[in-house]
Design a protein around this motif. Structure first.
Motif, PDB file in Angstrom:
ATOM      1  N   GLU A   1       0.807  -1.212   0.000  1.00 32.56           N
ATOM      2  CA  GLU A   1       0.000   0.000   0.000  1.00 32.56           C
ATOM      3  C   GLU A   1       0.845   1.269   0.000  1.00 32.56           C
ATOM      4  OE1 GLU A   1      -4.172   1.404   2.128  1.00 32.56           O
ATOM      5  OE2 GLU A   1      -2.760   0.154   3.237  1.00 32.56           O
ATOM      6  N   SER A   2       1.897   1.288   0.820  1.00 31.33           N
ATOM      7  CA  SER A   2       2.755   2.464   0.872  1.00 31.33           C
ATOM      8  C   SER A   2       3.495   2.659  -0.443  1.00 31.33           C
ATOM      9  CB  SER A   2       3.756   2.334   2.028  1.00 31.33           C
ATOM     10  OG  SER A   2       4.625   3.448   2.066  1.00 31.33           O
ATOM     11  N   GLU A   3       4.030   1.567  -1.002  1.00 33.82           N
ATOM     12  CA  GLU A   3       4.742   1.667  -2.274  1.00 33.82           C
ATOM     13  C   GLU A   3       3.809   2.132  -3.387  1.00 33.82           C
ATOM     14  OE1 GLU A   3       8.001   1.321  -2.960  1.00 33.82           O
ATOM     15  OE2 GLU A   3       8.297   1.192  -0.804  1.00 33.82           O
ATOM     16  N   ARG A   4       2.558   1.683  -3.328  1.00 37.20           N
ATOM     17  CA  ARG A   4       1.577   2.124  -4.331  1.00 37.20           C
ATOM     18  C   ARG A   4       1.364   3.626  -4.243  1.00 37.20           C
ATOM     19  NH1 ARG A   4      -2.914  -0.245  -2.549  1.00 37.20           N
ATOM     20  NH2 ARG A   4      -2.105  -2.260  -3.222  1.00 37.20           N
ATOM     21  N   THR A   5       1.395   4.153  -3.021  1.00 40.86           N
ATOM     22  CA  THR A   5       1.181   5.587  -2.838  1.00 40.86           C
ATOM     23  C   THR A   5       2.295   6.401  -3.481  1.00 40.86           C
ATOM     24  OG1 THR A   5       0.029   5.136  -0.766  1.00 40.86           O
ATOM     25  CG2 THR A   5       0.742   7.388  -1.137  1.00 40.86           C
ATOM     26  N   TYR A   6       3.544   5.925  -3.373  1.00 46.80           N
ATOM     27  CA  TYR A   6       4.649   6.628  -4.042  1.00 46.80           C
ATOM     28  C   TYR A   6       4.392   6.706  -5.542  1.00 46.80           C
ATOM     29  CZ  TYR A   6       7.607   6.619   0.156  1.00 46.80           C
ATOM     30  OH  TYR A   6       8.118   6.843   1.406  1.00 46.80           O
ATOM     31  N   ALA A   7       3.953   5.597  -6.128  1.00 50.09           N
ATOM     32  CA  ALA A   7       3.676   5.582  -7.566  1.00 50.09           C
ATOM     33  C   ALA A   7       2.500   6.495  -7.899  1.00 50.09           C
ATOM     34  CB  ALA A   7       3.391   4.151  -8.026  1.00 50.09           C
ATOM     35  N   GLN A   8       1.500   6.539  -7.022  1.00 51.08           N
ATOM     36  CA  GLN A   8       0.355   7.424  -7.254  1.00 51.08           C
ATOM     37  C   GLN A   8       0.781   8.890  -7.263  1.00 51.08           C
ATOM     38  OE1 GLN A   8      -2.023   5.935  -4.005  1.00 51.08           O
ATOM     39  NE2 GLN A   8      -3.452   4.900  -5.378  1.00 51.08           N
ATOM     40  N   LEU A   9       1.709   9.241  -6.392  1.00 49.59           N
ATOM     41  CA  LEU A   9       2.198  10.625  -6.363  1.00 49.59           C
ATOM     42  C   LEU A   9       2.847  11.015  -7.678  1.00 49.59           C
ATOM     43  CD1 LEU A   9       3.715  10.970  -2.779  1.00 49.59           C
ATOM     44  CD2 LEU A   9       2.038  12.502  -3.820  1.00 49.59           C
ATOM     45  N   TRP A  10       3.766  10.163  -8.139  1.00 50.89           N
ATOM     46  CA  TRP A  10       4.427  10.464  -9.409  1.00 50.89           C
ATOM     47  C   TRP A  10       3.409  10.479 -10.554  1.00 50.89           C
ATOM     48  CZ3 TRP A  10       9.465  11.800 -10.515  1.00 50.89           C
ATOM     49  CH2 TRP A  10      10.383  11.730  -9.448  1.00 50.89           C
ATOM     50  N   TRP A  11       2.444   9.605 -10.528  1.00 52.55           N
ATOM     51  CA  TRP A  11       1.392   9.584 -11.544  1.00 52.55           C
ATOM     52  C   TRP A  11       0.620  10.893 -11.521  1.00 52.55           C
ATOM     53  CZ3 TRP A  11      -3.646   6.197 -11.094  1.00 52.55           C
ATOM     54  CH2 TRP A  11      -4.358   6.258 -12.309  1.00 52.55           C
TER      55      TRP A  11
END
Length: 228
Positions: free
Chosen positions: A112-122
């Motif tokens: 979940e946390s790693e997904r959030t990093y990708a969501q930010l860059w997206w």
């Protein structure tokens, strides 16, 4: 040279030493180790991903993209490769293409946390390339997951909280985690200003990222790219 170490052990050791050299500012030795991993084990996706990281740290973005693509073909986990290749594309000026790849990374991420990093860059890649923010991403930002770092930065980019709120949340994290979170928070604030067209404020935030001296963090290297 004969060794009882497995391929995974040798590649892992070379990649760890490569990362250490890069963190100390010695990009040539960092690349040498990662290149040795590829030369010794050309069928290892981990080795190619390791060398891609060296290429990125050394400013060779096209080569980084190529090496990440090779790592993907050789079976390195797509949730990792897609994310890092998209970052290389972003700094190579392929912002719209990077946004599409960040979306793929979001879909692939399980943590979940790693997904959030990708969501930010997206999120900011979409903003900076003039594309609309999907409803699902806006909904995630509106969820205000202050308990899940770095989810509050999504709320910043969605206009729900202010930069000072994000900095306060970073500082509230325990011990060294709070100090390191500040490097990330300043970087996210820089990207927020950049998305709004405020280049002077963005540059100041990126300088504050570097001032935290979190050299092992992606945000430190990315801030260096931004300030170039």
């Amino acid at each position: 040279e004969q060794t009882n170490l497995s391929e995974q052990d040798v590649v892992g050791a070379l990649c760890m030493r490569s990362a250490a050299h890069h963190e100390m500012g010695d990009n040539d030795r960092g690349y040498s180790d990662s290149n040795q991993a590829v030369r010794r084990f050309p069928r290892s996706g981990e080795a190619w991903s390791c060398r891609a990281s060296s290429q990125f740290r050394s400013g060779r973005l096209q080569s980084a993209i190529s090496d990440y693509s090779r790592a993907l073909v050789l079976g390195h986990p797509p949730e990792e490769v897609l994310y890092w290749r998209a970052i290389a594309r972003y700094y190579d000026g392929q912002v719209a293409q990077a946004a599409a790849e960040f979306e793929q990374a979001v879909r692939a991420k399980r943590d979940e946390s790693e997904r959030t990093y990708a969501q930010l860059w997206w999120y900011w890649s979409l903003s900076q390339s003039g594309q609309p923010i999907p409803p699902e991403l806006r909904s995630t930002a509106a969820g205000r997951r202050d308990d899940l770092w770095p989810a509050p930065a999504l709320a910043l980019h969605a206009g729900i909280i202010k930069p000072e709120d994000l900095l306060a949340l970073a500082r509230s994290r325990n011990g060294g985690a709070g100090e390191l979170a500040l490097a990330e928070a300043w970087f996210y604030i820089g990207q927020w200003h950049k998305s709004q067209g405020r280049s002077r404020e963005a540059q100041e935030a990126f300088r504050n990222t570097l001032a935290q001296n979190a050299t092992m963090y992606l945000e430190h290297t990315a801030a260096e790219y931004e300030l170039r």
